[in-house]
Design an enzyme around this catalytic site. Structure first.
Site, PDB file in Angstrom:
ATOM      1  N   GLN A 154       0.699  -1.358  -0.156  1.00  0.00           N
ATOM      2  CA  GLN A 154       0.277  -0.017  -0.026  1.00  0.00           C
ATOM      3  C   GLN A 154       0.791   1.309  -0.012  1.00  0.00           C
ATOM      4  OE1 GLN A 154      -1.891   2.187   3.442  1.00  0.00           O
ATOM      5  NE2 GLN A 154      -3.250   0.441   3.219  1.00  0.00           N
ATOM      6  N   HIS A 156       1.413   5.679   0.335  1.00  0.00           N
ATOM      7  CA  HIS A 156       0.908   6.971   0.589  1.00  0.00           C
ATOM      8  C   HIS A 156       1.140   7.713  -0.486  1.00  0.00           C
ATOM      9  CE1 HIS A 156       1.376   6.281   5.228  1.00  0.00           C
ATOM     10  NE2 HIS A 156       0.349   5.656   5.016  1.00  0.00           N
ATOM     11  N   GLU A 183      -3.369   5.243  -0.125  1.00  0.00           N
ATOM     12  CA  GLU A 183      -3.955   6.011   0.805  1.00  0.00           C
ATOM     13  C   GLU A 183      -3.619   7.604   0.917  1.00  0.00           C
ATOM     14  OE1 GLU A 183      -2.972   4.649   4.652  1.00  0.00           O
ATOM     15  OE2 GLU A 183      -4.594   5.924   5.741  1.00  0.00           O
ATOM     16  N   GLU A 234      -9.463   2.520   6.822  1.00  0.00           N
ATOM     17  CA  GLU A 234      -8.677   1.968   7.649  1.00  0.00           C
ATOM     18  C   GLU A 234      -8.211   2.747   8.954  1.00  0.00           C
ATOM     19  OE1 GLU A 234      -4.995   0.250   6.154  1.00  0.00           O
ATOM     20  OE2 GLU A 234      -4.079   2.209   5.859  1.00  0.00           O
ATOM     21  N   GLN A 309      -4.846  -2.724  10.717  1.00  0.00           N
ATOM     22  CA  GLN A 309      -3.387  -1.948  10.191  1.00  0.00           C
ATOM     23  C   GLN A 309      -2.907  -2.043  11.714  1.00  0.00           C
ATOM     24  OE1 GLN A 309      -2.212   1.991   8.330  1.00  0.00           O
ATOM     25  NE2 GLN A 309      -3.869   2.374   9.727  1.00  0.00           N
ATOM     26  N   ASP A 348       4.676   2.057   8.279  1.00  0.00           N
ATOM     27  CA  ASP A 348       4.081   3.238   7.794  1.00  0.00           C
ATOM     28  C   ASP A 348       4.754   4.308   8.420  1.00  0.00           C
ATOM     29  OD1 ASP A 348       2.626   2.767   9.889  1.00  0.00           O
ATOM     30  OD2 ASP A 348       0.980   3.725   9.134  1.00  0.00           O
ATOM     31  N   SER A 375       1.415  -0.590   5.423  1.00  0.00           N
ATOM     32  CA  SER A 375       0.192  -0.057   5.628  1.00  0.00           C
ATOM     33  C   SER A 375       0.459   1.662   5.171  1.00  0.00           C
ATOM     34  CB  SER A 375      -0.701  -0.288   6.895  1.00  0.00           C
ATOM     35  OG  SER A 375       0.478   0.204   7.997  1.00  0.00           O
TER      36      SER A 375
END
Length: 768
Positions: A154, A156, A183, A234, A309, A348, A375
């Protein structure tokens, strides 16, 4: 501050200078916490943690982890009512925790059996079991227990200006890199709708099926999701203590209702929790980090949410500051997958300024795989990451890609080339500009588009500011624009593929297939724990990269081939002609001049290979050696050795042909030795082993030393200085290819060949 002095003078303080050097390293920016359970600083166990226990009476939990039902807080009550399986619990809680821990690392015990056991274990017992595993065992157990077989990742995607054009371009770039989820969040909360629309358009460029989330206040995020401008969430945070929970005006029941609301509208949902969150909020109750996180995870399973997460998240740097903290982050991830939850396994948050600690932290996850290894991998630059820097960020993407290749493991990303990236970035900003225009939200000038396409980060763009974005965002929300409006706008402006990609995700919301545990969408198909279950049971089982995927992972930059090396040498592969400044002149014989120094060159020297690894033309290197010998009062003679390409034997053979008994051996790549005839092959007088660092002055000095030896002197050896460069990493691929060319020209029974040196002809070659 370092007190080291380059002049060698005594330091101002009685301190080993190495500490000063260590002070200057990034690691010294990190702070580390001492164990202190009273203050909440305990990782795996606190003396204030309850002992595991469970009593069930009449099918209901009456005592859990030392607390009677009448004393349950809201978390205990929810876990007791909705997590504990009353049929499994008596069996599971009666088992020896060490025996359960061994089952986790036993390939003969199936994942499903262990998941069933987990449903009968209390938070304290779950923490106790995983606490018995080493970091290596946790990694192994995670590889076995994670839900989906194929790993994912995933990204950012944010920027410091909330610039929608850059969001679209960076989303498209993230898609090209292979991220399954994107995200975003924003610097200004009111820009959420514009951020969501921009990322939605960008994520539709290149391929369909990428899930997208806009992280904002939960109610606002739900509205954005209902409008179709987000496909997963999430940010439903849960905590391990009651006071931390109610501090946010929430209860487990309100969180369960919220996740159900997402699911009812076809929006994938994960909760968020992680070690040290309660410590940061001041409501830790003196319990260990792992015990509190075990409560969070039991709560999430009890809520029926798809996944979690976890792995520290905002509290990860604090957890990593404690002894054993990184192991704890791995342990809580293991509890998550053991409970059957999809796991976006943290990573993350930047937990250290030390790149060594960062690389070490990600390694177990790369080896074990995860539903989503990060995440939130910062696909943008650190300063543009509105979540704060991730463990890995845009600056380090290529490092991550190489780690995948090093370990032959799938971290979910795919190398990209420059043309590909520029193509998707241009397409994304043009698509978004046309959508904004079609929907009457804004008109974007060409200069803004181009400033974003080529920019690495927002500091380089002349595009939207956060304040300019706010009216656009407000208009999207006020007019009730939805993803269907974006689909229509894309289609009307000729972006049929992107419109179809976005429509694919809207169809998924209706079918609901991607609400299964560990679901993602690849090639238009949902892959989840249902149809792609992790079946690891030892060697030869579980996820193995298909050959096509492995070829993709290998596609990094800076991969050398023999053809590329030869091209760099500016010669054809089959060329072996002699340079006109170094002409063969028959079989070489032993000299008689007592001040003669023979320079023995390698088989490919000035034939196929014409420059050293330092980039010096061989004609210039020979000129330097000959000049140095003459400076020292000696006489230079050049001979080509064809029976060997080994530096030591080149030098020794040259010395034995020399009238003085001193000779120099040199390979085309620049490695050079000064030898004496009566020495053992590897007991030379001087050696330039680090040829990439050797300059022409070094070669000249070596030639001068060789000549001085012929007069019986003992000159100071020439030392080529190094500064810790990783020369093997920088040059050994090229060196190995070059040396193979040398050895390919060896004639084992061939005699040394006298060479006539024509320095007047070396200029044209040296200029190549």
């Amino acid at each position: 501050m370092s007190d080291a002095r380059k002049d060698g003078a005594a330091p101002a303080s009685n301190r080993w200078r190495r500490f000063g050097e260590w002070d200057a390293r990034p690691l010294r920016q990190d702070l580390f916490a001492a164990e202190n359970p009273e203050a909440g600083f305990s990782v795996f166990h606190s003396p204030y943690d309850p002992a595991p226990s469970l009593t069930i009476e009449g099918g209901r939990v009456s005592v859990m982890d030392g607390k009677a039902a009448g004393d349950f807080d809201i978390i205990d009550a929810f876990i007791a009512a909705h997590h504990i399986d009353p049929e499994m619990a008596p069996v599971a809680m009666a088992m020896d925790p060490g025996a359960i821990a061994r089952k986790l690392v036993d390939i003969n015990v199936p994942r499903q059996e262990l998941e069933a056991l987990a449903r009968g274990l209390t938070p304290a017992r779950l923490a106790e079991v995983v606490g018995r595993l080493s970091a290596l065992e946790i990694t192994f157990a995670y590889a076995k227990m994670r839900q989906r077989q194929s790993p994912g990742n995933q990204a950012h995607v944010t920027n410091a200006k909330d610039d929608p054009l850059q969001l679209a371009a960076d989303s498209a770039t993230a898609v090209a890199l292979g991220f399954d989820e994107i995200e975003t969040t924003m610097r200004v909360a009111s820009n959420g709708w514009a951020n969501a629309l921009a990322c939605t358009v960008g994520a539709a460029v290149g391929r369909g099926g990428v899930l997208f989330q806009c992280s904002i206040e939960e109610a606002e995020e739900l509205q954005i999701g209902l409008a179709g401008l987000a496909s997963y969430a999430e940010t439903v945070s849960v905590y391990g203590t009651e006071r931390a929970f109610i501090d946010g005006d929430d209860t487990p029941w309100s969180k369960a209702l919220l996740t159900a609301a997402y699911a009812s509208r076809g929006i994938k949902a994960r909760c968020t929790s992680g070690a040290a969150a309660e410590l940061l909020m001041g409501f830790h109750e003196q319990r260990s980090l792992l015990y509190l996180e075990a409560r969070c995870l039991c709560l999430q399973r009890a809520m029926g949410v798809q996944g979690t997460q976890n792995g520290g998240i905002d509290g990860a740097p604090l957890t990593a500051s404690m002894a054993g903290g990184v192991r704890e982050l791995m342990a809580e991830n293991l509890i998550a997958v053991w409970l059957g939850l999809e796991c976006a396994s943290g990573n993350d948050t930047r937990t250290s300024e030390s790149e060594i600690r960062v690389g070490a932290k990600i390694t177990p996850y790369l080896l074990a795989g995860s539903d989503l290894i990060c995440s939130g991998f910062g696909s943008i630059k650190k300063y543009d990451n509105s979540f704060n820097p991730s463990l890995f960020n845009g600056e380090e993407i290529e490092d991550y890609l190489v780690l995948q290749r090093d370990f032959q493991t799938d971290g979910g990303l795919t190398p990209v080339d420059e043309d590909q990236v520029l193509g998707v970035r241009m397409h994304a900003v043009e698509a978004l500009a046309d959508v904004l225009d079609e929907l009457g939200l804004a008109k974007v000038g060409r200069e803004r588009l181009l400033s974003v396409v080529f920019a690495s980060g927002s500091e380089e763009t002349q595009s939207y500011t956060a304040g300019e974005v706010t009216p656009i965002s407000a208009a999207i929300k006020a007019r009730g624009l939805t993803a269907l409006d974006v689909v229509r706008a894309l289609a009307r402006r000729g972006y049929a593929e992107e419109a179809e990609n976005l429509l694919l995700m809207l169809r998924q919301r209706i079918s609901g297939d991607y609400l299964q545990t560990s679901a993602l969408v690849r090639d238009g198909r949902v892959m989840s724990a249902v149809n792609d279950p992790n079946d690891y049971r030892g060697p030869g089982t579980g996820y193995r990269m298909p050959q096509k995927r492995w070829q993709q992972v290998q596609g990094i930059r800076n991969v050398l081939t023999r053809e590329r090396v030869l091209a760099a040498e500016n010669v054809a592969a089959d060329a072996a002609g002699d340079a006109d400044w170094l002409v063969p002149a028959g079989v070489a014989a032993k000299g008689a001049d007592p001040h003669e120094v023979v320079i023995g060159v390698s088989p490919a020297f000035a034939r196929q290979l014409h420059q050293t690894t330092a980039g010096h033309a061989l004609a210039d290197v020979v000129a330097a050696l000959v000049g140095g010998i003459e400076d020292g009062g000696g006489t230079a003679r050049l001979v080509r050795m064809v029976h060997t390409a080994d530096t030591s034997f080149l030098g020794l053979a040259a010395a034995r042909l020399s009238g003085s008994g001193f000779g120099i051996g040199i390979q085309a790549k620049g490695t050079t030795v000064l030898h004496q005839a009566d020495r053992m092959p590897h007991m030379n007088l001087e050696l330039f082993s680090n040829a990439p660092l050797a300059g022409l002055d070094h070669y000249r000095a070596l030639g001068r030393n060789a000549a001085r030896h012929t007069f019986g002197e003992a000159p100071e050896p020439v030392v080529v200085p190094t500064h810790g460069e990783a020369l093997g990493a920088r040059f050994h691929v090229r060196v190995a290819l070059l040396y193979a060319i040398e050895t390919g020209l060896i004639e084992p029974t061939g005699h040394p060949i006298e060479l006539t040196y024509h320095p007047e002809k070396r200029a044209p070659e040296a200029a190549q």
